[in-house]
Write an enzyme that holds these catalytic residues in place. Structure first.
Site, PDB file in Angstrom:
ATOM      1  N   GLY A  13     -12.476  48.215  74.697  1.00 51.74           N
ATOM      2  CA  GLY A  13     -13.630  47.552  75.531  1.00 51.74           C
ATOM      3  C   GLY A  13     -13.686  45.961  74.959  1.00 51.74           C
ATOM      4  N   GLY A  14     -12.472  45.276  74.880  1.00 53.54           N
ATOM      5  CA  GLY A  14     -12.417  43.744  74.491  1.00 53.54           C
ATOM      6  C   GLY A  14     -12.169  43.364  75.834  1.00 53.54           C
ATOM      7  CB  ALA A  16      -7.456  43.582  77.392  1.00 54.46           C
ATOM      8  CE  LYS A  77      -8.029  24.392  77.423  1.00 52.27           C
ATOM      9  NZ  LYS A  77      -7.419  25.723  76.841  1.00 52.27           N
ATOM     10  CB  VAL A 177      -8.838  57.322  70.765  1.00 56.02           C
ATOM     11  CG1 VAL A 177      -7.547  58.155  71.041  1.00 56.02           C
ATOM     12  CG2 VAL A 177      -9.658  57.123  72.264  1.00 56.02           C
ATOM     13  CD  GLU A 334      -0.564  24.196  76.185  1.00 51.25           C
ATOM     14  OE1 GLU A 334      -1.351  24.281  76.826  1.00 51.25           O
ATOM     15  OE2 GLU A 334      -0.105  23.295  75.694  1.00 51.25           O
ATOM     16  CB  ILE A 338      -7.579  35.216  79.018  1.00 47.80           C
ATOM     17  CG1 ILE A 338      -8.658  35.576  77.368  1.00 47.80           C
ATOM     18  CG2 ILE A 338      -8.542  35.630  79.996  1.00 47.80           C
ATOM     19  CD1 ILE A 338      -9.567  34.809  77.397  1.00 47.80           C
TER      20      ILE A 338
HETATM   21  C1  LIG Z   1      -6.494  33.680  66.476  1.00 50.89           C
HETATM   22  C2  LIG Z   1      -6.407  34.238  67.781  1.00 50.89           C
HETATM   23  C3  LIG Z   1      -6.919  33.161  68.903  1.00 50.89           C
HETATM   24  C4  LIG Z   1      -6.928  33.365  70.088  1.00 50.89           C
HETATM   25  N1  LIG Z   1      -7.359  32.353  71.142  1.00 50.89           N
HETATM   26  C5  LIG Z   1      -7.233  32.668  72.409  1.00 50.89           C
HETATM   27  C6  LIG Z   1      -7.573  31.806  73.355  1.00 50.89           C
HETATM   28  O1  LIG Z   1      -7.974  30.515  73.065  1.00 50.89           O
HETATM   29  N2  LIG Z   1      -7.443  32.241  74.619  1.00 50.89           N
HETATM   30  C7  LIG Z   1      -6.826  33.327  75.130  1.00 50.89           C
HETATM   31  O2  LIG Z   1      -6.648  33.363  76.305  1.00 50.89           O
HETATM   32  N3  LIG Z   1      -6.659  34.240  74.138  1.00 50.89           N
HETATM   33  C8  LIG Z   1      -6.849  33.893  72.918  1.00 50.89           C
HETATM   34  N4  LIG Z   1      -6.453  35.037  72.086  1.00 50.89           N
HETATM   35  C9  LIG Z   1      -6.110  36.425  72.650  1.00 50.89           C
HETATM   36  C10 LIG Z   1      -7.219  37.023  72.603  1.00 50.89           C
HETATM   37  O3  LIG Z   1      -8.167  37.218  71.698  1.00 50.89           O
HETATM   38  C11 LIG Z   1      -7.211  38.348  73.398  1.00 50.89           C
HETATM   39  O4  LIG Z   1      -6.008  38.429  74.265  1.00 50.89           O
HETATM   40  C12 LIG Z   1      -8.190  39.063  74.015  1.00 50.89           C
HETATM   41  O5  LIG Z   1      -9.193  39.018  73.247  1.00 50.89           O
HETATM   42  C13 LIG Z   1      -7.871  40.419  74.373  1.00 50.89           C
HETATM   43  O6  LIG Z   1      -8.158  41.446  73.182  1.00 50.89           O
HETATM   44  P1  LIG Z   1      -7.866  42.816  73.600  1.00 50.89           P
HETATM   45  O7  LIG Z   1      -8.824  43.400  74.348  1.00 50.89           O
HETATM   46  O8  LIG Z   1      -6.555  42.963  73.757  1.00 50.89           O
HETATM   47  O9  LIG Z   1      -8.254  43.552  72.148  1.00 50.89           O
HETATM   48  P2  LIG Z   1      -9.477  43.778  71.186  1.00 50.89           P
HETATM   49  O10 LIG Z   1     -10.603  42.617  71.414  1.00 50.89           O
HETATM   50  O11 LIG Z   1      -9.065  43.882  69.892  1.00 50.89           O
HETATM   51  O12 LIG Z   1     -10.022  44.890  71.641  1.00 50.89           O
HETATM   52  C14 LIG Z   1      -9.574  46.301  71.371  1.00 50.89           C
HETATM   53  C15 LIG Z   1     -10.604  47.358  71.998  1.00 50.89           C
HETATM   54  O13 LIG Z   1     -10.185  48.546  71.666  1.00 50.89           O
HETATM   55  C16 LIG Z   1     -10.964  49.491  71.065  1.00 50.89           C
HETATM   56  N5  LIG Z   1     -10.433  50.405  70.186  1.00 50.89           N
HETATM   57  C17 LIG Z   1      -9.164  50.197  69.140  1.00 50.89           C
HETATM   58  N6  LIG Z   1      -8.914  51.585  68.659  1.00 50.89           N
HETATM   59  C18 LIG Z   1      -9.675  52.376  69.190  1.00 50.89           C
HETATM   60  C19 LIG Z   1      -9.825  53.651  68.720  1.00 50.89           C
HETATM   61  N7  LIG Z   1      -9.075  54.412  68.125  1.00 50.89           N
HETATM   62  N8  LIG Z   1     -10.860  54.392  69.619  1.00 50.89           N
HETATM   63  C20 LIG Z   1     -11.636  53.775  70.668  1.00 50.89           C
HETATM   64  N9  LIG Z   1     -11.340  52.455  70.827  1.00 50.89           N
HETATM   65  C21 LIG Z   1     -10.472  51.813  70.128  1.00 50.89           C
HETATM   66  C22 LIG Z   1     -11.946  48.419  70.089  1.00 50.89           C
HETATM   67  O14 LIG Z   1     -12.874  49.182  69.721  1.00 50.89           O
HETATM   68  C23 LIG Z   1     -11.923  47.171  71.132  1.00 50.89           C
HETATM   69  O15 LIG Z   1     -13.185  47.399  71.805  1.00 50.89           O
HETATM   70  C24 LIG Z   1      -6.573  34.583  70.678  1.00 50.89           C
HETATM   71  C25 LIG Z   1      -6.220  35.694  69.646  1.00 50.89           C
HETATM   72  C26 LIG Z   1      -5.924  35.284  68.497  1.00 50.89           C
HETATM   73  C27 LIG Z   1      -5.653  36.433  67.642  1.00 50.89           C
END
Ligand SMILES: Cc1cc2nc3c(=O)[nH]c(=O)nc-3n(C[C@H](O)[C@H](O)[C@H](O)COP(=O)(O)OP(=O)(O)OC[C@H]3O[C@@H](n4cnc5c(N)ncnc54)[C@H](O)[C@@H]3O)c2cc1C
Length: 491
Positions: A13-14, A16, A77, A177, A334, A338
């Site tokens: 629930g991030g 993505a 931006k 999970v 860049e 997202i």
């Molecule tokens: C330093 C840094 C800077 C960034 N800057 C940018 C930017 O400026 N612009 C941009 O577009 N992107 C940027 N990103 C990328 C961006 O942060 C991610 O693409 C975005 O936040 C999506 O993350 P996510 O949803 O994939 O993962 P996360 O936010 O990590 O979410 C993972 C989810 O999975 C769940 N989960 C994991 N394991 C389990 C489990 N066992 N059971 C149940 N739930 C679980 C967690 O609870 C969470 O809800 C950056 C990344 C980094 C590292």
């Protein structure tokens, strides 16, 4: 397997996970969507800048720009100011619009290049509306105005999408999970198993579990393609501070001896962070440097985030699609992560396997996505390899990098002929020209059409382009005023 896909299960629930839940529920009313997330595990909590392609996502979700900024405590931006990348003390701007206006056969940069040889061209950025507006702190979302993206609080964005998705019928399950069940017959995923023992089934699974990649890596063992030889950054430390001046309508990317730092202004705070490679800078040194360089009061505890640049060999494997960090990460220079989530969703919608998963469609999806990843990788590598900097081991490494063939071809072609080619679907176009020129790659030649103009006509053409931009910028309100009037956030 030819089971029709009626049930989509999203793990995570991030940004993505909630982008997937919101967009799929908005698009397919008859599909049952479940999202599992764990508040205990939390999200990565970074990702605060976007590129303009997000407008397409927001259009589908019916989110207006002012509403978006209000809901995410966001700002606008216009591009990124690159500081110390070409050489220490030198700056250039990557703006989100097109620089000047060319002819169908010859780009504006070809006229600019001829003007440069004649000593009548101003710096390339002078002819970019977004860059000029950014420098003056001006912004408005108006017809024919500057092209823009957002700085945002990603947590608030996910919150907004969660509300929309739940209204559209998405079921949210809070829980961790602990394992994943697969079919013995074909290895397809069948259930997520929660710590409580509850089973969550699905026909199609979307892995949004972040760097953990619980499904794509943990359950399906899909190999990772490591790009650290091209992009050696492997650490980041984010840090939030209070604002010391009104938020600027652009991101700053400030290079240092072993990487770079970001400054992303939101309405009420500044997002800062340092990105580096631990071969060249220790975590302690990086933190010290970051704390030294930030302005304002420190609001958060710094923490080191580790990553490896690259991507899963296949982003769609069996009945699992990896989105977000579970699929890969090309470092944040860049702000493209997202965008890649959004691209994955658009392609999924395009090839949605309502009548069963067809490997031919899976191949189409993977080809499309991996081409996107490679284009963005090349664009980012360009910032590092095209430099005059050789003041540290890190920059000497970057300067002598063995480049991907696709990138070296593009740079050589531009440098020798002034020609610029791109794939039809590629997201960055004028951006390439701005960054190549900004980093000091000036072509040796220009198109013969540029010679068809007399020197006087060319000077007039360049002057008129510059003046039109100045007039447009003069009519814009300040970014600060625009936010105060239309998008002030309660957060
Ligand atoms: C330093 C840094 C800077 C960034 N800057 C940018 C930017 O400026 N612009 C941009 O577009 N992107 C940027 N990103 C990328 C961006 O942060 C991610 O693409 C975005 O936040 C999506 O993350 P996510 O949803 O994939 O993962 P996360 O936010 O990590 O979410 C993972 C989810 O999975 C769940 N989960 C994991 N394991 C389990 C489990 N066992 N059971 C149940 N739930 C679980 C967690 O609870 C969470 O809800 C950056 C990344 C980094 C590292």
């Amino acid at each position: 397997m030819n089971t029709s896909v009626m049930k989509v299960t999203i793990l995570g629930g991030g940004t993505a996970g909630w982008m997937a839940a919101a967009l799929l529920s908005k698009t397919f009313r008859s599909i049952e969507i479940t999202l599992v997330e764990s508040e205990d595990i939390g999200t990565i909590g970074v990702g605060e800048a976007t590129i303009p392609s997000l407008h397409f996502f927001n259009d589908i979700m019916h989110i207006r720009s002012t509403e978006f900024a209000k809901a995410t405590a966001g700002t606008f931006k216009l591009g990124i100011q690159f500081e110390n990348w070409k050489a220490k003390g030198e700056h250039y701007f990557h703006g989100f619009g097109t620089t000047g206006a060319g002819m169908w056969a010859a780009g504006f940069h070809e006229y600019w290049k001829r003007g440069l040889s004649l000593g009548i061209s101003q710096p390339f950025g002078t002819y970019n509306l977004e860059g000029v507006a950014a420098k003056q702190g001006k912004f408005a979302h108006v017809q024919g105005g500057p092209n823009f993206a957002y700085h945002l609080d990603a947590g608030l964005f996910a919150q907004k999408l969660r509300i929309e998705a739940q209204k559209l019928g998405v079921r949210r399950i809070e829980g961790k999970v602990s394992s994943v069940a697969k079919s013995e017959e074909n290895g397809y995923l069948t259930h997520l198993v929660l710590e409580t023992g509850e089973l969550i089934s699905g026909d199609l699974f979307i892995d949004c579990s972040g760097f953990a990649g619980l499904l794509i890596k943990g359950a399906l063992d899909t190999p990772y393609v490591d790009w650290s030889h091209y992009l050696p950054m492997n650490r980041a430390i984010p840090l939030q501070t209070s604002l010391t001046s009104p938020p600027a309508p652009y991101t700053r990317a400030i290079a240092h001896e072993a990487g770079w730092q970001w400054r992303i202004p939101l309405q009420q705070r500044m997002g800062n962070g340092i990105v580096y490679c631990d071969d060249y800078l220790s975590d302690d040194e990086a933190l010290k440097r970051l704390i030294n360089d930030v302005e304002g009061e420190i609001l958060t505890e710094p923490r080191v985030i580790n990553f490896v640049t690259g991507h899963r060999e296949k982003l769609w494997t069996k009945n699992c699609i990896a989105l977000g960090l579970a699929g890969g990460f090309i470092e944040p220079l860049e702000s493209t992560a997202i965008h890649l989530i959004q691209q994955g969703l658009m392609q999924l919608i395009k090839y949605f396997p309502a009548n069963g998963i067809n490997p031919l469609e899976v191949d189409l999806y993977n080809d499309y996505m991996l081409n996107d990843y490679r284009d963005i990788r090349d664009f980012i590598v360009l910032h590092y390899c095209q430099t005059e900097r050789d003041d540290s081991d890190f920059w000497r490494y970057c300067k002598n990098l063995t480049l991907p063939e696709s990138l070296s071809h593009r740079m050589k072609l531009f440098s020798e002929t002034g020609r610029f080619v791109q794939r039809k679907e590629e997201i960055f176009s004028d951006s390439w020209l701005q960054v190549m020129i900004g980093q000091g790659l000036i072509p040796l030649q220009h198109h013969p059409l540029a010679d068809e103009m007399s020197e006087q006509d060319l000077a007039q053409f360049l002057k008129a382009t510059e003046s039109t931009i100045i007039e447009q910028v003069n009519k814009l309100p300040s970014h600060e005023e625009y936010i105060r009037r239309f998008c002030l956030s309660q957060y």
